[in-house]
Design a protein around this motif. Structure first.
Motif, PDB file in Angstrom:
ATOM      1  N   SER A 173      -3.857   5.313 -18.432  1.00 47.37           N
ATOM      2  CA  SER A 173      -2.565   4.624 -18.420  1.00 47.37           C
ATOM      3  C   SER A 173      -1.783   4.930 -17.148  1.00 47.37           C
ATOM      4  O   SER A 173      -0.676   4.444 -16.956  1.00 47.37           O
ATOM      5  CB  SER A 173      -1.762   4.966 -19.674  1.00 47.37           C
ATOM      6  N   LEU A 214      -6.698  -2.382 -26.581  1.00 45.25           N
ATOM      7  CA  LEU A 214      -5.418  -1.755 -26.246  1.00 45.25           C
ATOM      8  C   LEU A 214      -5.122  -1.908 -24.751  1.00 45.25           C
ATOM      9  O   LEU A 214      -3.961  -2.091 -24.357  1.00 45.25           O
ATOM     10  CB  LEU A 214      -5.430  -0.275 -26.632  1.00 45.25           C
ATOM     11  N   GLN A 215      -6.162  -1.847 -23.928  1.00 45.18           N
ATOM     12  CA  GLN A 215      -5.943  -1.982 -22.485  1.00 45.18           C
ATOM     13  C   GLN A 215      -5.377  -3.360 -22.141  1.00 45.18           C
ATOM     14  O   GLN A 215      -4.437  -3.470 -21.352  1.00 45.18           O
ATOM     15  CB  GLN A 215      -7.256  -1.754 -21.742  1.00 45.18           C
ATOM     16  N   TRP A 262      -1.791  -3.523 -23.533  1.00 46.55           N
ATOM     17  CA  TRP A 262      -0.905  -2.613 -22.808  1.00 46.55           C
ATOM     18  C   TRP A 262      -0.502  -3.187 -21.446  1.00 46.55           C
ATOM     19  O   TRP A 262       0.664  -3.091 -21.043  1.00 46.55           O
ATOM     20  CB  TRP A 262      -1.603  -1.265 -22.618  1.00 46.55           C
ATOM     21  N   MET A 281      -1.117   3.256 -25.945  1.00 41.71           N
ATOM     22  CA  MET A 281      -2.583   3.254 -26.094  1.00 41.71           C
ATOM     23  C   MET A 281      -3.110   4.542 -26.719  1.00 41.71           C
ATOM     24  O   MET A 281      -3.855   4.511 -27.697  1.00 41.71           O
ATOM     25  CB  MET A 281      -3.255   3.073 -24.724  1.00 41.71           C
TER      26      MET A 281
END
Lengths: 209, 209
Positions: free
Chosen positions: A106, A177-178, A181, A190
């Protein structure tokens, strides 16, 4: 080498390795910023301070450079049981490392973006990275399934949790999630979502490992 | 129209709507097969049996055509509570429909590939579909969170399940499953994995809804 003095050949070899690593680092940054399709070999060579011919000596095609970028990234991100996984918490430790990798990712949105796009594009069998990603997912599933089975043997896995299916689910969750996000960084945590999902499959706290 | 006879104007309007829908259908198929970047307006016009100028009359840019393809697809895939959601199982029904949409999507790999690539590419704020996907995910999270909250009010949600976080998780899971399924269709059972994840959050069988 066994401590013998460095010969010109091994010196050249070491220089070649260092040069190759520098090119892969520059290409990773470049692909992440302007995309794989957007980047040209000429631009990457210039950013490395070498000629196009010099770049082609190490990587004859853009595809081969992409393959090196992906392999490098996978090596850095790969999480699996230690070779001598005889500690009772080794499975938990490997699962916790997944959360740490996501946390670390992240901090590099451009790389995450590159990876998301490439793994999606690679769904097309004609894409140059198709085989790479097919192999990569086979390995990821085996790694995570292995960690979950280790946890099961030590009584850390909740009843009814199937290691093979859960490995597929955790990888899908990380990938999805990537994407989400990148589109809503302030809403999507995440690492937090992944951690809670893993804990749901365990009988002990993840941080115990 | 209130049953009044069709005027030439409304006839032309209806024809325009039908033509527009036909173009969107052709473009969806095209983008799915050769990718958004790979497809040209000229090819799409030819496949529709119209001139490039005729296509540009309906869609002045490739971006506007992409927007129409995505909006069309989202409309078909959107799952939410019925407007008068006063049935006690309406939340469950909406969650079950998510599984059905995923099942249906597994019959159209080219479209899934297109969607995976575009949603990943759109993580870049400069991508023409960025705003579309930002809005789409806001809506998806609200829809699924609404279904989960409905389930909670009727005692169908397991203790400790947070509707907002679970909505993020389910969407991420669906997105990630698509990427992984394209790379390993024989190993990844998209609908099965999603169904089991949803059931883990419920106190009643999903099929009850």
């Amino acid at each position: 080498m066994n401590g013998s003095p460095e010969t010109p050949d091994t010196h050249g070899y070491a220089k070649g390795i260092a040069r190759r690593a520098a090119i892969v680092a520059v290409a990773t940054e470049f692909f992440g910023r302007v995309g794989y399709r957007g980047a040209t070999m000429l631009q990457i060579a210039a950013a490395c301070g070498i000629s196009r011919a010099g770049l082609l000596h190490h990587f004859p095609t853009k595809e081969s450079l992409l393959e090196a970028v992906l392999t490098d990234r996978d090596r850095a991100n790969r999480v699996r049981l230690p070779a001598d996984h005889d500690g009772p918490d080794d499975g938990l430790v490997a699962l916790r490392k997944l959360v740490e990798v996501v946390q670390l990712n992240s901090t590099v949105p451009a790389i995450i973006n590159l990876y998301s796009v490439l793994s999606a594009e690679a769904g097309d069998p004609a894409h140059p990275a198709h085989d790479h990603f097919v192999r990569r997912y086979v390995a990821s599933r085996a790694d995570i399934q292995g960690s979950l089975e280790h946890a099961r043997r030590h009584g850390h896995l909740a009843e009814g949790v199937d290691p093979a299916t859960t490995a597929i689910e955790l990888i899908a969750l990380m990938d999805g999630l990537q994407v989400q996000w990148l589109l809503a960084p302030d809403v999507v945590d995440m690492a937090g979502v992944l951690r809670r999902r893993i804990e749901l499959a365990l009988t002990v706290p993840l941080d115990r490992g």
